[in-house]
Scaffold this active site. Structure first.
Site, mmCIF file in Angstrom:
data_model
loop_
_atom_site.group_PDB
_atom_site.id
_atom_site.type_symbol
_atom_site.label_atom_id
_atom_site.label_comp_id
_atom_site.label_asym_id
_atom_site.label_seq_id
_atom_site.Cartn_x
_atom_site.Cartn_y
_atom_site.Cartn_z
ATOM 1 N N HIS A 3 0.843 -1.199 0.000
ATOM 2 C CA HIS A 3 0.000 0.000 0.000
ATOM 3 C C HIS A 3 0.878 1.250 0.000
ATOM 4 O O HIS A 3 1.935 1.278 0.642
ATOM 5 C CB HIS A 3 -0.906 0.027 1.227
ATOM 6 C CG HIS A 3 -1.692 -1.222 1.432
ATOM 7 N ND1 HIS A 3 -2.572 -1.706 0.491
ATOM 8 C CD2 HIS A 3 -1.727 -2.107 2.466
ATOM 9 C CE1 HIS A 3 -3.130 -2.823 0.939
ATOM 10 N NE2 HIS A 3 -2.627 -3.081 2.135
ATOM 11 N N GLU B 25 -1.800 -0.129 8.218
ATOM 12 C CA GLU B 25 -2.789 -1.010 8.836
ATOM 13 C C GLU B 25 -2.158 -1.859 9.934
ATOM 14 O O GLU B 25 -0.928 -1.942 10.065
ATOM 15 C CB GLU B 25 -3.430 -1.918 7.784
ATOM 16 C CG GLU B 25 -2.458 -2.820 7.063
ATOM 17 C CD GLU B 25 -3.058 -3.474 5.823
ATOM 18 O OE1 GLU B 25 -3.974 -2.881 5.233
ATOM 19 O OE2 GLU B 25 -2.592 -4.567 5.452
ATOM 20 N N HIS C 209 3.461 -7.444 1.887
ATOM 21 C CA HIS C 209 2.855 -8.371 2.823
ATOM 22 C C HIS C 209 1.833 -9.250 2.123
ATOM 23 O O HIS C 209 1.390 -8.943 1.008
ATOM 24 C CB HIS C 209 2.166 -7.612 3.963
ATOM 25 C CG HIS C 209 1.089 -6.686 3.460
ATOM 26 N ND1 HIS C 209 1.352 -5.408 3.010
ATOM 27 C CD2 HIS C 209 -0.263 -6.852 3.324
ATOM 28 C CE1 HIS C 209 0.235 -4.824 2.631
ATOM 29 N NE2 HIS C 209 -0.767 -5.686 2.805
ATOM 30 N N ARG D 192 -1.268 -4.890 -6.203
ATOM 31 C CA ARG D 192 -1.021 -6.325 -6.218
ATOM 32 C C ARG D 192 0.316 -6.583 -6.916
ATOM 33 O O ARG D 192 0.533 -6.171 -8.055
ATOM 34 C CB ARG D 192 -2.166 -7.034 -6.948
ATOM 35 C CG ARG D 192 -2.229 -8.531 -6.731
ATOM 36 C CD ARG D 192 -3.427 -9.156 -7.424
ATOM 37 N NE ARG D 192 -4.700 -8.690 -6.875
ATOM 38 C CZ ARG D 192 -5.665 -8.148 -7.586
ATOM 39 N NH1 ARG D 192 -5.517 -7.980 -8.892
ATOM 40 N NH2 ARG D 192 -6.787 -7.777 -7.008
#
Length: 632
Positions: free
Chosen positions: A411, A428, A486, A506
């Site tokens: 991200h 996150e 991740h 992605r």
């Protein structure tokens, strides 16, 4: 006992008071407005005066339901902003959000005449009336309308400008720029103008004996002066016509007169009552509104402003229904174990607390049931809290069931995401709720890579060879900074707290095909732009140690500039407080219980999500449950 702070904001003075839940004025104070200075300085003085009065009354912020403000001009009660006020030289001033930030208390706003009308209804001459109209006869003519015990505000809270309804078409020019307004004929200013014209035409009149005021005109009339009698008779006809219009429109239980001229008492109201009965529609056959004088004087605005908070429904915990996502790697556990009701299969994610356009959660209890959380936050911007100021709801909270591995992804940070995607970046945190034996996830790289090596390994399918594979178990915690590569592995169920963003790049997807039978898109160049091609900077695990407080064990899972998340293990009752600085989000991972607040209780069970607005105040979690508490 509940209390509220009422502020009557005027062009000359800021008057404030502490008001009890039965609408008694406990403390009162004022400071000069000095309206020509920057609005921020005026707001700071309002906040300072409010908190000084709280201290003087021996109260704390927790005792106060909030701050109510009556302001001159056009006010937007939904946003808490003063749209326009010529008395204050203000345009688009975010007054309530500013006062909430300065005091930590929720704030509500309405026009000052509206607040005065509400004050008279809850504590003054119209007490007990459901419907009332107030006309203030001073320099101008103000007005407020209360219908079914609530201020009538109209579209965008613009309210009712009763003084600027036309009384005589093409008549005397009004301060608003139109001609023939009620204000031009029925204000104290208008009465003085009319008396001055009569005095000039009648040198013998008592009107010439002293400086003309509204009171001196009535005094001369009572002394038998013919010119003054004619002026008063004409003035009362103008006022009577205005009142009859209000009666015919609203048919209130009472119409109150305030302002300087109302000091004439029955000398004014008796002829007005006769005029209304003679001229209002059906006056001799149906109910006739009674005209009387307002009784609270300059306390009306303070008490009415406080009533904005005291009469408002108390804030309550909001139970949320999630938005669902059926990504191909999902499973069925959210339905079978966490009570999620959807026909989607597989069920990969439930967005438990979300204001994101791609999947907002929905309120299922209370007066806002059926609204999305995004709609609620737009109507009540103070619900987020004063720690957050950029206008975008800050977090998104999910449950994620990975029956199969998620793609390897990354991200962007805020700067890149805003520039390229037009939304915030995405940092996150993962709390592992459950993991099957042998489950693992990818968390950064084993070693540092060059961009060229990373690109080559993505192309030849060997990227996972250099990713940091971590075995996981229930209770593990991972903080995923923006830029950390991740992937959640198969057999893991996660509670995710993240920035309010849906931007994901992605990197690698194991060659899988999407629902259309084609390989899912990769975002390699963007991913390499933002990826940290190195081992993770933070070790896995919670950022704090368990702390015991009565029946609750609290563990700090993560704390950053975007959110703070704690794991609560409750075995009995846990007292907490959602102050004005931040909302609280509760996500129940196991067990059941209730959130007790304001004499009511909202039950919850495994899988439930609750949103507690900032400023809600003290509440208690009762039961036996494990929850994630998220705040700013």
């Amino acid at each position: 006992m509940r209390y509220a702070i009422g502020i009557d904001l005027g062009g000359t003075n800021i008057a404030a008071g502490i008001v009890t839940e039965d609408y008694k004025l406990l403390e009162k104070g004022s400071v000069p407005t000095k309206a020509q200075r920057p609005w921020q300085e005026v707001a700071a003085d309002m906040a300072r005066l409010a908190m000084e009065l709280v201290e003087k009354a021996g109260l704390s912020r927790a005792d106060c339901a909030g701050i109510g403000v009556g302001s001159p001009g056009i006010c937007n009660g939904d946003t808490g902003g003063v749209v326009y006020s010529n008395n204050l030289y203000w345009d688009d001033v975010p007054l309530c959000p500013t006062l909430t930030r300065l005091t930590g208390l929720p704030c509500r706003l309405s026009n000052d005449a509206n607040c005065a009308a509400l004050g008279e209804v809850v504590a003054g001459a119209a007490k007990g009336c459901k419907t009332a109209v107030l006309l203030t006869l001073g320099t101008g003519v103000g007005g407020g309308v209360v219908i079914d015990g609530k201020i009538y505000e109209g579209q965008a809270s613009a309210g009712a400008e009763l003084g600027h309804c036309t009384l005589i078409s093409g008549g005397v020019e009004c301060t608003c720029g139109r001609r023939g307004c009620i204000e031009s004929y029925a204000s104290a200013t208008a009465l003085i103008r009319q008396a001055s014209e009569a005095a000039a035409a009648h040198p013998e009149s008592l009107l010439n004996k002293e400086r003309i005021t509204a009171k001196s005109v009535y005094d001369a009339m009572r002394a038998g002066d013919d010119a003054a009698k004619a002026v008063v008779a004409q003035y009362e006809e103008y006022l009577g016509e205005a009142i009859v219009d209000m009666v015919n429109i609203f048919r209130p239980e009472m119409l109150l007169l305030g302002g300087g001229i109302s000091g004439e008492g029955k000398a004014l109201t008796d002829p007005m009552n006769e005029y209304v009965k003679a001229h209002c529609f059906g006056g001799d056959k149906s109910f006739v509104t009674r005209v009387d004088t307002a009784t609270l004087g300059n306390k009306a605005g303070i008490i009415g402003a406080a009533a904005l908070c005291l009469s408002a429904p108390a804030a309550m915990p909001l139970k949320l229904a999630p938005a669902f996502k059926d990504y191909l790697w999902g499973g069925e556990r959210l339905k079978s174990e966490y009570g999620k009701h959807t026909r989607l299969s597989p069920l990969a994610e439930s967005w438990e607390l979300s204001c994101h356009k791609d999947g907002p959660s929905t309120i299922v209890n209370g007066p806002d049931a059926g609204r999305t959380l995004a709609e609620y936050a737009a109507r009540h911007p103070a619900c987020v809290g004063t720690r957050h100021t950029d206008g975008v709801f800050p977090v998104l909270i999910k449950l994620i069931d990975a029956a199969r591995p998620l793609s390897v992804q990354v991200h962007p940070d805020d700067a890149y995401a805003q520039r390229v995607e037009g939304e915030p970046g995405k940092t996150e945190m993962w709390y592992v709720v459950d993991a099957q034996p042998g489950a693992q996830l990818y968390y950064g790289f084993q070693r540092e890579l060059t961009r060229e090596e990373a690109a080559r390994r993505i192309a030849d399918g060997t990227l996972t060879d250099v990713l940091n594979a971590v075995p996981v178990k229930a209770g593990d915690v991972f903080f995923i900074d923006a830029g950390t590569v991740h992937a959640i592995g198969a057999g893991i169920l996660i509670a995710e707290i993240q920035q309010n963003s849906n931007t994901t790049y992605r990197v690698f997807d194991y060659g899988r095909l999407g629902a259309d039978g084609k390989p899912r898109a990769l975002h390699v160049e963007k991913a390499l732009d933002v990826a940290r091609l190195c081992p993770p900077e933070r070790p896995a695990g919670p950022m704090g140690k368990p702390e015991q407080n009565g029946d609750c064990t609290s563990t700090l899972l993560a704390k950053c500039g975007y959110f703070t998340a704690r794991l609560l293990d409750v075995a009995g009752s846990a007292p907490l407080c959602a102050d004005g600085e931040s909302f609280h989000s509760l996500l129940c991972l196991s067990g059941s219980g209730a959130v007790i607040c304001g004499g009511g209780a909202v039950p919850f069970a495994k899988g439930d999500s609750l949103f507690l607005p900032a400023g809600l105040g003290a509440y208690t979690i009762a039961g036996r449950a494990q929850l994630v508490l998220t705040a700013l």
